[in-house]
Design a protein around this motif. Structure first.
Motif, PDB file in Angstrom:
ATOM      1  N   TRP A 143       0.845  -1.263   0.076  1.00 26.82           N
ATOM      2  CA  TRP A 143      -0.007  -0.117  -0.042  1.00 26.82           C
ATOM      3  C   TRP A 143       0.811   1.264   0.029  1.00 26.82           C
ATOM      4  O   TRP A 143       1.761   1.364   0.933  1.00 26.82           O
ATOM      5  N   VAL A 144       0.613   2.149  -0.998  1.00 24.66           N
ATOM      6  CA  VAL A 144       1.349   3.501  -1.004  1.00 24.66           C
ATOM      7  C   VAL A 144       0.320   4.571  -0.808  1.00 24.66           C
ATOM      8  O   VAL A 144      -0.486   4.757  -1.585  1.00 24.66           O
ATOM      9  N   ASP A 145       0.803   5.418   0.048  1.00 25.53           N
ATOM     10  CA  ASP A 145      -0.027   6.713   0.281  1.00 25.53           C
ATOM     11  C   ASP A 145       0.988   7.835   0.559  1.00 25.53           C
ATOM     12  O   ASP A 145       2.145   7.600   0.836  1.00 25.53           O
ATOM     13  N   GLY A 146       0.154   8.989   0.723  1.00 29.40           N
ATOM     14  CA  GLY A 146       1.194  10.250   0.866  1.00 29.40           C
ATOM     15  C   GLY A 146       0.044  11.386   1.359  1.00 29.40           C
ATOM     16  O   GLY A 146      -1.177  11.160   0.985  1.00 29.40           O
ATOM     17  N   ALA A 171     -11.201  10.313  -6.496  1.00 25.19           N
ATOM     18  CA  ALA A 171     -10.738  10.244  -5.144  1.00 25.19           C
ATOM     19  C   ALA A 171     -12.113   9.631  -4.530  1.00 25.19           C
ATOM     20  O   ALA A 171     -11.990   8.949  -3.569  1.00 25.19           O
ATOM     21  N   ALA A 172     -13.336   9.926  -5.031  1.00 30.26           N
ATOM     22  CA  ALA A 172     -14.412   9.291  -4.272  1.00 30.26           C
ATOM     23  C   ALA A 172     -14.536   7.833  -4.405  1.00 30.26           C
ATOM     24  O   ALA A 172     -14.908   7.029  -3.610  1.00 30.26           O
ATOM     25  N   GLN A 173     -13.934   7.324  -5.732  1.00 28.05           N
ATOM     26  CA  GLN A 173     -13.801   5.930  -5.957  1.00 28.05           C
ATOM     27  C   GLN A 173     -12.798   5.324  -5.224  1.00 28.05           C
ATOM     28  O   GLN A 173     -12.853   4.134  -4.469  1.00 28.05           O
ATOM     29  N   GLU A 174     -11.902   6.011  -4.714  1.00 28.25           N
ATOM     30  CA  GLU A 174     -10.566   5.608  -3.972  1.00 28.25           C
ATOM     31  C   GLU A 174     -11.199   5.359  -2.617  1.00 28.25           C
ATOM     32  O   GLU A 174     -11.039   4.233  -1.977  1.00 28.25           O
ATOM     33  N   ASP A 175     -11.877   6.395  -2.081  1.00 34.17           N
ATOM     34  CA  ASP A 175     -12.609   6.188  -0.828  1.00 34.17           C
ATOM     35  C   ASP A 175     -13.504   5.113  -0.590  1.00 34.17           C
ATOM     36  O   ASP A 175     -13.340   4.401   0.482  1.00 34.17           O
ATOM     37  N   ALA A 176     -14.253   4.718  -1.624  1.00 38.02           N
ATOM     38  CA  ALA A 176     -15.283   3.779  -1.587  1.00 38.02           C
ATOM     39  C   ALA A 176     -14.476   2.457  -1.394  1.00 38.02           C
ATOM     40  O   ALA A 176     -14.757   1.702  -0.720  1.00 38.02           O
ATOM     41  N   HIS A 177     -13.397   2.196  -2.457  1.00 37.31           N
ATOM     42  CA  HIS A 177     -12.503   1.134  -2.304  1.00 37.31           C
ATOM     43  C   HIS A 177     -11.774   0.981  -1.006  1.00 37.31           C
ATOM     44  O   HIS A 177     -11.901  -0.225  -0.311  1.00 37.31           O
ATOM     45  N   ILE A 178     -11.494   2.006  -0.572  1.00 43.83           N
ATOM     46  CA  ILE A 178     -10.800   1.814   0.961  1.00 43.83           C
ATOM     47  C   ILE A 178     -11.694   1.330   1.901  1.00 43.83           C
ATOM     48  O   ILE A 178     -11.422   0.710   2.919  1.00 43.83           O
ATOM     49  N   ALA A 179     -12.863   1.972   1.977  1.00 44.87           N
ATOM     50  CA  ALA A 179     -14.096   1.733   2.957  1.00 44.87           C
ATOM     51  C   ALA A 179     -14.496   0.257   2.875  1.00 44.87           C
ATOM     52  O   ALA A 179     -14.580  -0.319   3.920  1.00 44.87           O
ATOM     53  N   ARG A 180     -14.448  -0.111   1.687  1.00 40.60           N
ATOM     54  CA  ARG A 180     -14.876  -1.596   1.325  1.00 40.60           C
ATOM     55  C   ARG A 180     -13.859  -2.653   1.729  1.00 40.60           C
ATOM     56  O   ARG A 180     -14.220  -3.530   2.045  1.00 40.60           O
ATOM     57  N   HIS A 181     -12.676  -2.431   1.321  1.00 39.23           N
ATOM     58  CA  HIS A 181     -11.735  -3.581   1.143  1.00 39.23           C
ATOM     59  C   HIS A 181     -10.417  -3.456   1.934  1.00 39.23           C
ATOM     60  O   HIS A 181      -9.741  -4.386   2.247  1.00 39.23           O
ATOM     61  N   ASP A 182     -10.186  -1.979   2.764  1.00 43.94           N
ATOM     62  CA  ASP A 182      -9.116  -1.709   3.669  1.00 43.94           C
ATOM     63  C   ASP A 182      -8.058  -2.266   3.045  1.00 43.94           C
ATOM     64  O   ASP A 182      -7.178  -3.130   3.456  1.00 43.94           O
ATOM     65  N   PRO A 183      -7.557  -1.837   1.978  1.00 40.65           N
ATOM     66  CA  PRO A 183      -6.287  -2.243   1.326  1.00 40.65           C
ATOM     67  C   PRO A 183      -5.111  -2.065   2.163  1.00 40.65           C
ATOM     68  O   PRO A 183      -4.102  -2.939   2.083  1.00 40.65           O
ATOM     69  N   GLN A 184      -4.995  -0.956   2.874  1.00 38.49           N
ATOM     70  CA  GLN A 184      -3.670  -0.678   3.830  1.00 38.49           C
ATOM     71  C   GLN A 184      -3.669  -1.848   4.884  1.00 38.49           C
ATOM     72  O   GLN A 184      -2.631  -2.299   5.064  1.00 38.49           O
ATOM     73  N   GLY A 185      -4.735  -2.240   5.396  1.00 40.83           N
ATOM     74  CA  GLY A 185      -4.973  -3.523   6.254  1.00 40.83           C
ATOM     75  C   GLY A 185      -4.295  -4.786   5.545  1.00 40.83           C
ATOM     76  O   GLY A 185      -3.749  -5.665   6.254  1.00 40.83           O
ATOM     77  N   LEU A 186      -4.724  -4.984   4.389  1.00 41.98           N
ATOM     78  CA  LEU A 186      -4.285  -6.188   3.629  1.00 41.98           C
ATOM     79  C   LEU A 186      -2.775  -6.065   3.138  1.00 41.98           C
ATOM     80  O   LEU A 186      -2.115  -7.001   2.903  1.00 41.98           O
ATOM     81  N   ALA A 187      -2.191  -4.955   3.389  1.00 44.30           N
ATOM     82  CA  ALA A 187      -0.681  -4.972   2.728  1.00 44.30           C
ATOM     83  C   ALA A 187       0.201  -5.285   3.781  1.00 44.30           C
ATOM     84  O   ALA A 187       0.222  -5.173   4.860  1.00 44.30           O
ATOM     85  N   GLN A 188       1.154  -6.205   3.275  1.00 43.90           N
ATOM     86  CA  GLN A 188       2.139  -6.467   3.873  1.00 43.90           C
ATOM     87  C   GLN A 188       3.284  -5.552   4.161  1.00 43.90           C
ATOM     88  O   GLN A 188       3.904  -5.357   5.337  1.00 43.90           O
ATOM     89  N   LEU A 189       3.362  -4.529   3.293  1.00 44.56           N
ATOM     90  CA  LEU A 189       4.215  -3.450   3.260  1.00 44.56           C
ATOM     91  C   LEU A 189       3.471  -2.221   3.076  1.00 44.56           C
ATOM     92  O   LEU A 189       2.725  -2.127   2.172  1.00 44.56           O
ATOM     93  N   ASN A 190       3.867  -1.465   4.104  1.00 43.67           N
ATOM     94  CA  ASN A 190       2.909   0.231   3.966  1.00 43.67           C
ATOM     95  C   ASN A 190       4.037   1.225   3.670  1.00 43.67           C
ATOM     96  O   ASN A 190       4.981   1.293   4.445  1.00 43.67           O
ATOM     97  N   ILE A 191       3.784   1.914   2.472  1.00 39.29           N
ATOM     98  CA  ILE A 191       4.715   2.883   2.266  1.00 39.29           C
ATOM     99  C   ILE A 191       4.164   4.245   2.231  1.00 39.29           C
ATOM    100  O   ILE A 191       2.928   4.430   1.648  1.00 39.29           O
ATOM    101  N   VAL A 192       4.962   5.156   2.892  1.00 36.85           N
ATOM    102  CA  VAL A 192       4.282   6.528   3.057  1.00 36.85           C
ATOM    103  C   VAL A 192       5.397   7.712   2.132  1.00 36.85           C
ATOM    104  O   VAL A 192       6.393   7.559   2.560  1.00 36.85           O
ATOM    105  N   THR A 193       4.980   8.026   1.105  1.00 34.78           N
ATOM    106  CA  THR A 193       5.814   9.041   0.439  1.00 34.78           C
ATOM    107  C   THR A 193       5.392  10.499   0.765  1.00 34.78           C
ATOM    108  O   THR A 193       4.529  10.971   1.334  1.00 34.78           O
TER     109      THR A 193
END
Length: 194
Positions: A143-146, A171-193
């Motif tokens: 998961w990559v965010d910043g 961005a609204a589609q990203e928000d819906a994806h994050i709320a539904r699937h929690d990709p950050q929680g699924l990631a083995q590696l979290n990267i913050v740029t």
């Protein structure tokens, strides 16, 4: 005497992340590992995927699927992720050739088909790529965010005015994806740029 290089915090962070992903790929000890990289627009997913591809630790080449190539238009985040999962990741996991069709953004229709070899490693990157279903088909999940302002600046510099009018909808589609699937929680590696 050469001039000193200006600091590049973004590049440095991607370099560190590439090393971590490369180590994770090596630890998998598979001949055809799958890396799924998700994150918000402008976070650095495509740049990171390209770096990982160049630093691929195996002797065989790696294939890269950028979801930007399959999203069926600006409203297609979820559908693009589904196409990647069903047409590429599932077949790859079963040892079958996957097929995806490039989305022609100008003509707003599917274009040529591309094959994915199950014998080779694979990187899938894009917003929406990491879901519970795709995580089960991946060896390394990222998961990559910043910060929003930094991400927006990078995305608009990359895609120009073509993206500007679609930023909020995307961005609204990203928000819906994050709320539904929690990709950050699924990631083995979290990267913050930065």
């Amino acid at each position: 005497m050469p001039a000193p290089h200006a600091p590049d915090p973004f590049g440095e962070r991607l370099g560190e992340a590439t090393a971590r992903i490369r180590d994770a790929i090596t630890a998998v000890a598979a001949s055809n590992p799958v890396v799924v990289i998700d994150g918000r627009s402008g976070a650095g997913k495509s740049s990171l995927a390209a770096r990982v591809g160049r630093a691929w630790p195996l002797r065989t080449p790696v294939q890269l699927l950028a979801l930007d190539s399959v999203y069926p238009g600006w409203g297609g985040l979820e559908r693009g992720a589904e196409i990647a999962r069903e047409s590429v990741l599932r077949p790859h996991g079963r040892g079958l050739i996957g097929i995806w069709r490039r989305w022609d953004w100008e003509r707003e229709e599917e274009a040529e088909a591309h094959a994915v070899d199950p014998a080779l490693g694979l990187i899938v990157e894009g917003c929406g790529a990491l879901t519970p279903a795709s995580a089960g088909l991946a060896d390394v999940t990222v998961w990559v965010d910043g910060p929003r302002d930094s991400r927006r600046r990078r995305a608009l510099e990359r895609d120009g005015d073509g993206f500007r009018s679609h930023w909020d909808m995307w961005a609204a589609q990203e928000d819906a994806h994050i709320a539904r699937h929690d990709p950050q929680g699924l990631a083995q590696l979290n990267i913050v740029t930065p």
